[in-house]
Design a protein around this motif. Sequence first.
Motif, short mmCIF file in Angstrom:
data_model
loop_
_atom_site.label_atom_id
_atom_site.label_comp_id
_atom_site.label_asym_id
_atom_site.label_seq_id
_atom_site.Cartn_x
_atom_site.Cartn_y
_atom_site.Cartn_z
N PRO A 86 -7.35 -2.41 5.79
CA PRO A 86 -8.37 -1.53 5.21
C PRO A 86 -7.81 -0.48 4.28
O PRO A 86 -8.45 -0.09 3.31
CB PRO A 86 -9.04 -0.91 6.45
CG PRO A 86 -8.05 -1.09 7.56
CD PRO A 86 -7.31 -2.36 7.25
N ASP A 87 -6.59 0.03 4.58
CA ASP A 87 -6.00 1.04 3.69
C ASP A 87 -5.71 0.45 2.31
O ASP A 87 -5.91 1.10 1.29
CB ASP A 87 -4.71 1.59 4.30
CG ASP A 87 -4.98 2.44 5.54
OD1 ASP A 87 -6.13 2.88 5.70
OD2 ASP A 87 -4.05 2.64 6.34
N ALA A 88 -5.21 -0.79 2.30
CA ALA A 88 -4.94 -1.45 1.01
C ALA A 88 -6.23 -1.67 0.25
O ALA A 88 -6.30 -1.48 -0.97
CB ALA A 88 -4.23 -2.78 1.24
N ALA A 89 -7.30 -2.09 0.95
CA ALA A 89 -8.59 -2.29 0.30
C ALA A 89 -9.09 -0.97 -0.30
O ALA A 89 -9.61 -0.94 -1.41
CB ALA A 89 -9.60 -2.85 1.30
N ASP A 127 -1.46 -1.92 11.43
CA ASP A 127 -0.98 -0.72 10.76
C ASP A 127 0.32 -1.10 10.04
O ASP A 127 1.38 -1.13 10.63
CB ASP A 127 -0.73 0.38 11.79
CG ASP A 127 -0.35 1.70 11.14
OD1 ASP A 127 -0.43 1.79 9.89
OD2 ASP A 127 0.02 2.64 11.86
N ALA A 128 0.21 -1.44 8.75
CA ALA A 128 1.33 -2.04 8.03
C ALA A 128 2.50 -1.09 7.77
O ALA A 128 3.65 -1.48 7.93
CB ALA A 128 0.84 -2.65 6.72
N PRO A 135 2.57 8.17 2.44
CA PRO A 135 1.97 7.44 1.32
C PRO A 135 2.36 8.06 -0.01
O PRO A 135 2.41 9.28 -0.17
CB PRO A 135 0.46 7.60 1.58
CG PRO A 135 0.35 7.89 3.04
CD PRO A 135 1.57 8.67 3.40
N GLU A 136 2.66 7.21 -0.98
CA GLU A 136 3.05 7.69 -2.30
C GLU A 136 1.80 7.95 -3.15
O GLU A 136 0.76 7.33 -2.95
CB GLU A 136 3.94 6.65 -2.99
CG GLU A 136 5.28 6.44 -2.31
CD GLU A 136 6.15 5.46 -3.06
OE1 GLU A 136 7.37 5.62 -3.01
OE2 GLU A 136 5.61 4.54 -3.69
N ALA A 178 5.30 -2.43 3.17
CA ALA A 178 5.44 -1.31 4.10
C ALA A 178 4.72 -0.07 3.58
O ALA A 178 5.22 1.05 3.69
CB ALA A 178 6.92 -1.01 4.35
N GLY A 179 3.54 -0.27 2.98
CA GLY A 179 2.74 0.85 2.50
C GLY A 179 3.07 1.30 1.09
O GLY A 179 2.42 2.23 0.58
#
Length: 331
Positions: A86-89, A127-128, A135-136, A178-179
């Motif tokens: 979901p974070d990537a989406a 949780d990748a 986070p960058e 890895a995020g």
Amino acid sequence: MRASRLVQLLLLLQTRGRVSAPELAAELEVSVRTVYRDVEALSAAGVPVYSEPGRGGGIRLVDGYRTRLTGLTSEEADAVLLAGLPDAAADLGLGTVLATAQLKVLAALPPELRGRATRIAERVHIDAPGWFHRPEDTPTLATIADALWHDRRLDVRYGRKDGEVRRLLDPLGLVSKAGTWYLVARQGADIRSYRVSRILEAAPTGEFFGRPDDFDLATHWAAAQHEFARSMLRVRARCRIDVKHVRLLRLGFEPAAVAEALASMSEPDAAGWVVVTLAAESYPVLAHGILPLGEHAEILDPPELRAQLARTAAAMAERYGRRSSSDAPPI
């Protein structure tokens, strides 16, 4: 926007049965008053929806009613592939689209499978990013993703250690490692990877490009990772290790270096020691990597690395032998 919300409300009721107005308001990120207005709008459109007052009540559809509004849009179909991330989406601007797509998929399932899918979502979360990962900042990611979806060439300004460069890139894929986001893009005849956080500016040129017919993102990324890891292993040393402690190499060396060491490993001698070739970015890095093995490893060559470790061991022995443990300050 409201039409999309009404569809989402309808699908929520179909997949969950009776739902309270506050729960729907939280899910749809609107007020309870807006939920009731939307329920009235659905009812006026002929949807058999009603409210049950009192404790344990809520909003629900008439038993047996099922909407046929379960077809996925192209964007929702794309988003389903990111269902476990979901974070990537969200980073790609597909968070809301993903939520709607998931509802449509659940609504299309028979009740017994819908319950199983819901239980899995409640019990498994991916949780990748690794621990302590921050986070960058990737302000250009949305622009890059849009160009990627539509095969549009990008004019980018990219920051490097030696300054900034401009590049005309054909975006072929985005990878979250890895995020951390990476753009895989073609520049001229070369396909390279660019860290998205270092892309300072990105603007579509208005030109379209054709994707290579034989390009596969997963295959390319796996090969690029392997080649990058190997390119970082610039120095090598021969070392003998007690075979019972070879597993400790993973504490101080990269996976590619460990794989190379295991591939080079000799048969154990009479004392149970093996000879391996160790690789690292530099000799200081290699020296630090071998230290966790302590007395269970010995560098054979090159002589300068052997001498460096001898100096390190002597300095440690001198420091720890300087005073007894009873004289040491409390920890």
